[in-house]
Design a protein around this motif. Structure first.
Motif, mmCIF file in Angstrom:
data_model
loop_
_atom_site.group_PDB
_atom_site.id
_atom_site.type_symbol
_atom_site.label_atom_id
_atom_site.label_comp_id
_atom_site.label_asym_id
_atom_site.label_seq_id
_atom_site.Cartn_x
_atom_site.Cartn_y
_atom_site.Cartn_z
ATOM 1 N N UNK A 39 -17.845 -5.290 -3.691
ATOM 2 C CA UNK A 39 -16.916 -4.431 -4.414
ATOM 3 C C UNK A 39 -15.634 -5.172 -4.760
ATOM 4 N N UNK A 40 -15.234 -5.085 -6.016
ATOM 5 C CA UNK A 40 -13.966 -5.650 -6.483
ATOM 6 C C UNK A 40 -12.967 -4.499 -6.541
ATOM 7 N N UNK A 41 -12.124 -4.390 -5.515
ATOM 8 C CA UNK A 41 -11.349 -3.177 -5.293
ATOM 9 C C UNK A 41 -9.913 -3.293 -5.778
ATOM 10 N N UNK A 42 -9.470 -2.263 -6.526
ATOM 11 C CA UNK A 42 -8.047 -2.168 -6.864
ATOM 12 C C UNK A 42 -7.596 -0.715 -6.958
ATOM 13 N N UNK A 43 -8.282 0.176 -6.239
ATOM 14 C CA UNK A 43 -7.854 1.574 -6.168
ATOM 15 C C UNK A 43 -8.168 2.118 -4.778
ATOM 16 N N UNK A 44 -7.431 3.131 -4.371
ATOM 17 C CA UNK A 44 -7.621 3.729 -3.059
ATOM 18 C C UNK A 44 -8.968 4.437 -2.953
ATOM 19 N N UNK A 45 -9.457 4.538 -1.727
ATOM 20 C CA UNK A 45 -10.566 5.428 -1.404
ATOM 21 C C UNK A 45 -10.043 6.508 -0.464
ATOM 22 N N UNK A 46 -10.454 7.745 -0.703
ATOM 23 C CA UNK A 46 -9.982 8.843 0.125
ATOM 24 C C UNK A 46 -10.548 8.723 1.535
ATOM 25 N N UNK A 47 -9.972 9.459 2.435
ATOM 26 C CA UNK A 47 -10.434 9.482 3.827
ATOM 27 C C UNK A 47 -11.867 10.023 3.863
ATOM 28 N N UNK A 48 -12.770 9.253 4.443
ATOM 29 C CA UNK A 48 -14.184 9.615 4.443
ATOM 30 C C UNK A 48 -14.850 8.974 5.655
ATOM 31 N N UNK A 49 -16.152 9.163 5.797
ATOM 32 C CA UNK A 49 -16.895 8.577 6.917
ATOM 33 C C UNK A 49 -18.306 8.236 6.447
ATOM 34 N N UNK A 50 -19.027 7.504 7.294
ATOM 35 C CA UNK A 50 -20.413 7.132 7.010
ATOM 36 C C UNK A 50 -21.249 7.292 8.278
ATOM 37 N N UNK A 51 -22.538 7.573 8.147
ATOM 38 C CA UNK A 51 -23.406 7.639 9.331
ATOM 39 C C UNK A 51 -23.942 6.265 9.706
ATOM 40 N N UNK A 52 -23.217 5.216 9.361
ATOM 41 C CA UNK A 52 -23.656 3.844 9.552
ATOM 42 C C UNK A 52 -22.688 3.062 10.417
ATOM 43 N N UNK A 53 -23.158 1.933 10.911
ATOM 44 C CA UNK A 53 -22.300 0.886 11.444
ATOM 45 C C UNK A 53 -21.702 0.188 10.225
ATOM 46 N N UNK A 54 -20.387 0.247 10.056
ATOM 47 C CA UNK A 54 -19.734 -0.143 8.804
ATOM 48 C C UNK A 54 -18.832 -1.352 9.055
ATOM 49 N N UNK A 55 -19.106 -2.451 8.343
ATOM 50 C CA UNK A 55 -18.342 -3.689 8.498
ATOM 51 C C UNK A 55 -17.830 -4.122 7.135
ATOM 52 N N UNK A 56 -16.560 -4.521 7.074
ATOM 53 C CA UNK A 56 -15.939 -4.955 5.829
ATOM 54 C C UNK A 56 -15.435 -6.381 6.001
ATOM 55 N N UNK A 57 -15.837 -7.238 5.047
ATOM 56 C CA UNK A 57 -15.467 -8.645 5.095
ATOM 57 C C UNK A 57 -14.875 -9.061 3.760
ATOM 58 N N UNK A 58 -13.777 -9.765 3.801
ATOM 59 C CA UNK A 58 -13.149 -10.239 2.565
ATOM 60 C C UNK A 58 -13.904 -11.458 2.035
ATOM 61 N N UNK A 59 -14.160 -11.459 0.718
ATOM 62 C CA UNK A 59 -14.809 -12.583 0.057
ATOM 63 C C UNK A 59 -13.801 -13.389 -0.757
ATOM 64 N N UNK A 60 -12.914 -12.687 -1.462
ATOM 65 C CA UNK A 60 -11.951 -13.375 -2.317
ATOM 66 C C UNK A 60 -10.802 -12.417 -2.643
ATOM 67 N N UNK A 61 -9.726 -12.974 -3.207
ATOM 68 C CA UNK A 61 -8.609 -12.150 -3.653
ATOM 69 C C UNK A 61 -7.544 -11.986 -2.591
ATOM 70 N N UNK A 62 -6.755 -10.931 -2.753
ATOM 71 C CA UNK A 62 -5.624 -10.696 -1.860
ATOM 72 C C UNK A 62 -6.074 -10.081 -0.544
ATOM 73 N N UNK A 63 -5.306 -10.340 0.510
ATOM 74 C CA UNK A 63 -5.510 -9.613 1.756
ATOM 75 C C UNK A 63 -5.244 -8.133 1.499
ATOM 76 N N UNK A 64 -5.883 -7.283 2.292
ATOM 77 C CA UNK A 64 -5.700 -5.848 2.084
ATOM 78 C C UNK A 64 -5.811 -5.135 3.420
ATOM 79 N N UNK A 65 -5.904 -3.807 3.397
ATOM 80 C CA UNK A 65 -5.938 -3.053 4.649
ATOM 81 C C UNK A 65 -6.660 -1.728 4.474
#
Length: 290
Positions: A20-46
């Motif tokens: 995902x090439x992200x530049x907009x917020x995502x609302x508060x949500x959840x998943x029924x998964x083990x969820x891992x996020x890794x940066x590939x490129x671009x700016x640091x984020x949170x």
């Protein structure tokens, strides 16, 4: 105009992986998964994971336990961030080690963020690169994903003992029978749940008591749970079916297709039409079920 973009999406028995090439917020949500996020490129984020601000950088991953509410917090003055987002099925992880099925429980990851190893960085970059340059090589994608998840779990969990205690497993799996009844209704007919009061009435409880017992049993509110089911069924139908988005909107209980599209984009990062188009680059394979 802020507009995130999905570059690649791969689904299978493992769950799904999205670049995902992200530049907009995502609302508060959840998943029924083990969820891992890794940066590939671009700016640091949170991300906001529960009540914790978790930083995603070249050197740190964001780790989200199943059913933990979280949100993407994009700073509009910062460049875009290219993120490898993993949504991994606990049953698939159990094929590596049986006790890794506990990745579907709260507390699998002790912290919402952690410093990655050089091997995790190498594997995440290799997976992202393969998804872009060899989008039909599903065998390679799943092998890299398996190696990556093993590295992540060995780095960030007490993987030899996690989920091993019978008392702990019994506690985690104990869900109030009235809540189980409400959950079955949500999963069976999410489009028919027009208000939470109906769920409380079906469970034979007051609204306040229903909310309290539901959250104590599942870790999330009834509304978040309903949205999780709607999103996962929408994604499954988007990837695997040919139902129009208008029909999908009606089935899942949205008043208009525009409302459904906004819901999908706010939770998944991109509109359902783009999600379907990108997910069908190459062979999809067997998709996951909620």
């Amino acid at each position: 105009m802020l507009m995130s973009e999905a570059l690649r999406i791969r689904s299978g028995s493992f769950g799904r992986v999205a670049l995902l090439d992200m530049d907009r917020n995502l609302v508060r949500h959840a998943h029924p998964h083990c969820h891992v996020l890794l940066k590939v490129d671009g700016a640091d984020t949170q991300f906001l994971v529960g009540e914790t601000v978790a930083h995603l950088t070249d050197k740190s991953a964001v780790l989200v336990n199943a059913w933990t509410p979280h949100a993407y917090v994009h700073k509009p003055d910062r460049p875009r961030c290219l993120i490898l987002a993993l949504y991994i099925e606990p049953i698939w992880l159990a094929e590596f080690r049986k006790n890794w099925a506990s990745s579907g429980d709260a507390g699998f990851f002790a912290s919402a963020t952690g410093a990655i190893t050089l091997n995790i960085r190498k594997l995440s970059m290799a997976l992202a690169t393969s998804m872009i340059h060899a989008p039909t090589d599903v065998v390679e994608h799943e092998k890299l994903l398996g190696d990556l998840m093993i590295a992540v779990i060995e780095r960030f969990t007490e993987w030899r003992s996690v989920g091993a205690g019978l008392r702990e497993a019994s506690r985690v799996q104990s869900v109030d029978w009235r809540v189980r009844k409400a959950i079955a209704m949500i999963r069976r007919e999410p489009g028919e749940v027009d208000n939470i009061e109906r769920l409380a009435a079906e469970a034979g409880m007051s609204r306040a008591n229903f909310f309290r017992v539901f959250e104590a049993s599942t870790g999330v509110s009834p509304r978040v749970f309903l949205n999780v089911v709607r999103l996962e069924q929408a994604i499954f139908g988007t990837v695997n079916g040919d139902m129009s988005f208008g029909q999908m909107s009606d089935k899942l209980g949205f008043s208009t297709q525009a409302h459904f599209t906004r819901f999908f984009r706010d939770h998944a990062g991109v509109a359902p039409s783009q999600f379907r188009s990108i997910a069908r680059i190459g062979d999809i394979g067997e998709a996951f079920h909620l």
